[in-house]
Design an enzyme around this catalytic site. Structure first.
Site, mmCIF file in Angstrom:
data_model
loop_
_atom_site.group_PDB
_atom_site.id
_atom_site.type_symbol
_atom_site.label_atom_id
_atom_site.label_comp_id
_atom_site.label_asym_id
_atom_site.label_seq_id
_atom_site.Cartn_x
_atom_site.Cartn_y
_atom_site.Cartn_z
ATOM 1 N N GLU A 54 0.838 -1.203 0.000
ATOM 2 C CA GLU A 54 0.000 0.000 0.000
ATOM 3 C C GLU A 54 0.871 1.250 0.000
ATOM 4 O O GLU A 54 0.573 2.233 -0.695
ATOM 5 C CB GLU A 54 -0.906 0.011 1.240
ATOM 6 C CG GLU A 54 -1.931 -1.107 1.288
ATOM 7 C CD GLU A 54 -1.412 -2.375 1.968
ATOM 8 O OE1 GLU A 54 -0.201 -2.644 1.922
ATOM 9 O OE2 GLU A 54 -2.247 -3.087 2.552
ATOM 10 N N CYS A 85 -2.089 -3.343 7.339
ATOM 11 C CA CYS A 85 -1.561 -3.170 8.694
ATOM 12 C C CYS A 85 -1.985 -1.802 9.236
ATOM 13 O O CYS A 85 -2.487 -0.941 8.495
ATOM 14 C CB CYS A 85 -0.038 -3.313 8.692
ATOM 15 S SG CYS A 85 0.840 -1.870 8.056
HETATM 16 N N1 THU Z 1 2.255 -6.544 3.921
HETATM 17 C C1 THU Z 1 1.834 -5.659 2.967
HETATM 18 O O1 THU Z 1 2.580 -5.314 2.046
HETATM 19 N N2 THU Z 1 0.581 -5.182 3.048
HETATM 20 C C2 THU Z 1 -0.358 -5.610 3.950
HETATM 21 O O2 THU Z 1 -1.500 -5.144 3.889
HETATM 22 C C3 THU Z 1 0.003 -6.598 4.977
HETATM 23 C C4 THU Z 1 1.439 -6.954 5.042
HETATM 24 C C5 THU Z 1 3.604 -7.119 3.779
HETATM 25 C C6 THU Z 1 4.651 -6.635 4.751
HETATM 26 C C7 THU Z 1 5.633 -7.797 4.717
HETATM 27 O O3 THU Z 1 6.523 -7.623 3.616
HETATM 28 C C8 THU Z 1 4.778 -9.015 4.459
HETATM 29 O O4 THU Z 1 3.534 -8.521 3.964
HETATM 30 C C9 THU Z 1 4.534 -9.880 5.683
HETATM 31 O O5 THU Z 1 4.075 -9.114 6.751
#
Ligand code: THU
Length: 131
Positions: A54, A85
Site C-alpha cells: 500500500e 496493517c
Molecule cells: N504486507 C503488505 O505489504 N501489506 C499488507 O497489507 C500486509 C502486510 C507485507 C509486509 C511484509 O513484507 C509481508 O507482507 C509480511 O508481513
C-alpha cells in the site's frame, strides 16, 4: 470496482520482493484523475526497513503528482483477504476519504470490501493539529 484495478494489483504482486516472509502483496489504487498506481511489498534484510504494498502504491501516486484516490485493491496469497496493517490504514486515510472502498482479496478470488473509515475508526487527522 473496475476490473483494471484488480488486474493491476494481481500483476504488480508478482514483482513483490518478499524473500524473508515469502508473503507477496500487491496493491493498486485509482487516483481521482482515473489513473491507476501500483505498489508491492519490498522487504529488507534489516526487517523493519521493509515497506508494504500500500505504501508503494501511495508513493507512486504522489510521485505522479496526485494526492487523492477513490478506490484501492489489495491482494495476497493468504487464506483470508489480506487486511492492511495499522500503519497502512493511517497512510490510506491520509489520501483517501472515509467512504473510499478498500477491496481486500486473496489470490484465490475471495474478496472483502471495507471503507477506510471502517478500517481506521478514530483516525488521527489534521483537526488534532489545531491548525
Ligand atoms: N504486507 C503488505 O505489504 N501489506 C499488507 O497489507 C500486509 C502486510 C507485507 C509486509 C511484509 O513484507 C509481508 O507482507 C509480511 O508481513
Amino acid at each position: 470496482m473496475g476490473n483494471d484495478l484488480k488486474q493491476a494489483a494481481i500483476a504488480v504482486r508478482e514483482n513483490a520482493y518478499a524473500p524473508y516472509s515469502g508473503f507477496k502483496v500487491g496493491a493498486a489504487l485509482r487516483g481521482v484523475s482515473g489513473a491507476v498506481y501500483c505498489g508491492c511489498n519490498v522487504e529488507n534484510v534489516a526487517y523493519p526497513e521493509g515497506t508494504c504494498a500500500e505504501a508503494g502504491a501511495i508513493a507512486a501516486m504522489v510521485a505522479a503528482g496526485e494526492t487523492s484516490f477513490s478506490e484501492v485493491y489489495v491482494v495476497a496469497g493468504s487464506p483470508l483477504p489480506v487486511t492492511p496493517c495499522g500503519g497502512c490504514r493511517q497512510k490510506l486515510a491520509e489520501f483517501g476519504a472515509g467512504d473510499v472502498r478498500v477491496t481486500m482479496a486473496t489470490t484465490g478470488g475471495t474478496e472483502e470490501v471495507r471503507s477506510i473509515a471502517d478500517l481506521l475508526p478514530g483516525a488521527f487527522d489534521p483537526s488534532f493539529l489545531g491548525a
